[in-house]
Design a protein around this motif. Structure first.
Motif, mmCIF file in Angstrom:
data_model
loop_
_atom_site.group_PDB
_atom_site.id
_atom_site.type_symbol
_atom_site.label_atom_id
_atom_site.label_comp_id
_atom_site.label_asym_id
_atom_site.label_seq_id
_atom_site.Cartn_x
_atom_site.Cartn_y
_atom_site.Cartn_z
ATOM 1 N N UNK A 74 -83.900 12.043 49.527
ATOM 2 C CA UNK A 74 -84.179 13.582 48.384
ATOM 3 C C UNK A 74 -82.661 13.898 49.474
ATOM 4 N N UNK A 75 -81.918 15.651 48.655
ATOM 5 C CA UNK A 75 -81.211 16.537 49.060
ATOM 6 C C UNK A 75 -81.738 16.929 50.005
ATOM 7 N N UNK A 76 -82.833 17.571 50.425
ATOM 8 C CA UNK A 76 -83.781 17.896 50.696
ATOM 9 C C UNK A 76 -83.870 17.237 52.904
ATOM 10 N N UNK A 77 -83.676 15.998 52.997
ATOM 11 C CA UNK A 77 -83.818 15.774 54.334
ATOM 12 C C UNK A 77 -82.869 14.747 53.721
ATOM 13 N N UNK A 78 -81.371 15.247 53.653
ATOM 14 C CA UNK A 78 -80.253 14.518 54.092
ATOM 15 C C UNK A 78 -79.973 14.725 55.347
ATOM 16 N N UNK A 79 -80.879 15.727 56.285
ATOM 17 C CA UNK A 79 -80.482 14.877 58.107
ATOM 18 C C UNK A 79 -81.137 14.599 58.674
ATOM 19 N N UNK A 80 -82.352 14.632 57.984
ATOM 20 C CA UNK A 80 -82.945 13.222 58.589
ATOM 21 C C UNK A 80 -82.482 12.135 58.023
#
Length: 242
Positions: A170-176
């Motif tokens: 998911x893009x919302x968890x790209x940093x993870x």
């Protein structure tokens, strides 16, 4: 599972057929995008972590006839279905699926034995969002049995130095994803965000890293799935059909 509980679906313009459960976890566009995004050149040994029904592993085998692919999957129902899909597509000489948990990768796989590792890890962080009541979907979509960190650690263990790791998340968890890759020595090298429409926020991120690679990151142009009429864009249509 009886034949009435499964569908037979076609991918890559009929080059690949997949048995999939009507109510369980089913391959979707993200599997195709991952198989297309991963950099594969020449004869390679590929590992698919969390291979599910075998969709990505089989797509990679179809797209790259010289490659040999191993899938690792913890859910026995999916392992059994993946093996039937391998037989259905007559790819048993180049694709196999192993039953096992990514958290026990060191007991199952040889270290640094793969050129490429791909993964479509569970998207949902623990205790986040609605958890699906269907067991196959629940385990495949949420970090219930294994976390993103577990998948990345398994990838780093199995991948040779200089080998490539590719994932969709998911893009919302790209940093993870990107931070976790760097922590495991899988230095991010290519990133592409996937958008439902041209004006829509990114929904997915495709990321590829190199084990012990240098710190140069290429941000690729966004991939837009649907045009203004709701049809697949020419690029996505080509990815699905070629």
């Amino acid at each position: 599972m009886s034949a009435q509980d499964e569908t037979l679906d076609s991918f890559l313009r009929g080059k690949l057929s997949l048995l999939q459960p009507k109510r369980g976890y089913r391959a979707s566009l993200d599997a195709v995008l991952l198989a297309r995004f991963a950099t594969v050149r020449g004869a390679k040994k590929i590992l698919d972590l969390g291979s599910g029904n075998g969709a990505v592993a089989l797509m990679l085998a179809v797209l790259h006839p010289a490659a040999r692919v191993v899938g690792l999957e913890v859910q026995e129902s999916m392992v059994e279905r993946a093996r039937r899909n391998i037989e259905l597509n007559r790819l048993g000489d180049r694709v196999r699926v192993v039953s096992g948990d990514v958290r026990r990768a060191k007991e199952i796989l040889r270290p640094e034995s793969f050129d490429i590792v791909v993964s479509n890890p569970p998207y949902g962080a623990p205790r986040s969002g609605r958890v699906n009541p269907n067991a196959e979907k629940r385990i495949a979509r949420h970090e219930i049995l294994a976390t993103l960190a577990d998948f990345l650690a398994a990838a780093a263990y199995a991948l040779r130095k200089g080998g490539a790791f590719a994932a969709v998340f998911p893009a919302s968890r790209a940093i993870d994803l990107l931070a976790g890759m760097r922590q495991q020595g899988l230095e991010p090298k290519r990133v592409r965000f996937v958008h439902s429409g041209a004006a829509s926020p990114a929904s997915l991120v495709l990321a590829e890293g190199r084990k012990e690679g240098g710190r140069e990151l290429e941000i690729l142009p966004p991939l837009v799935v649907y045009d203004e009429t709701g049809k697949y864009t020419p690029e996505v249509s080509a990815l699905l059909e070629e």
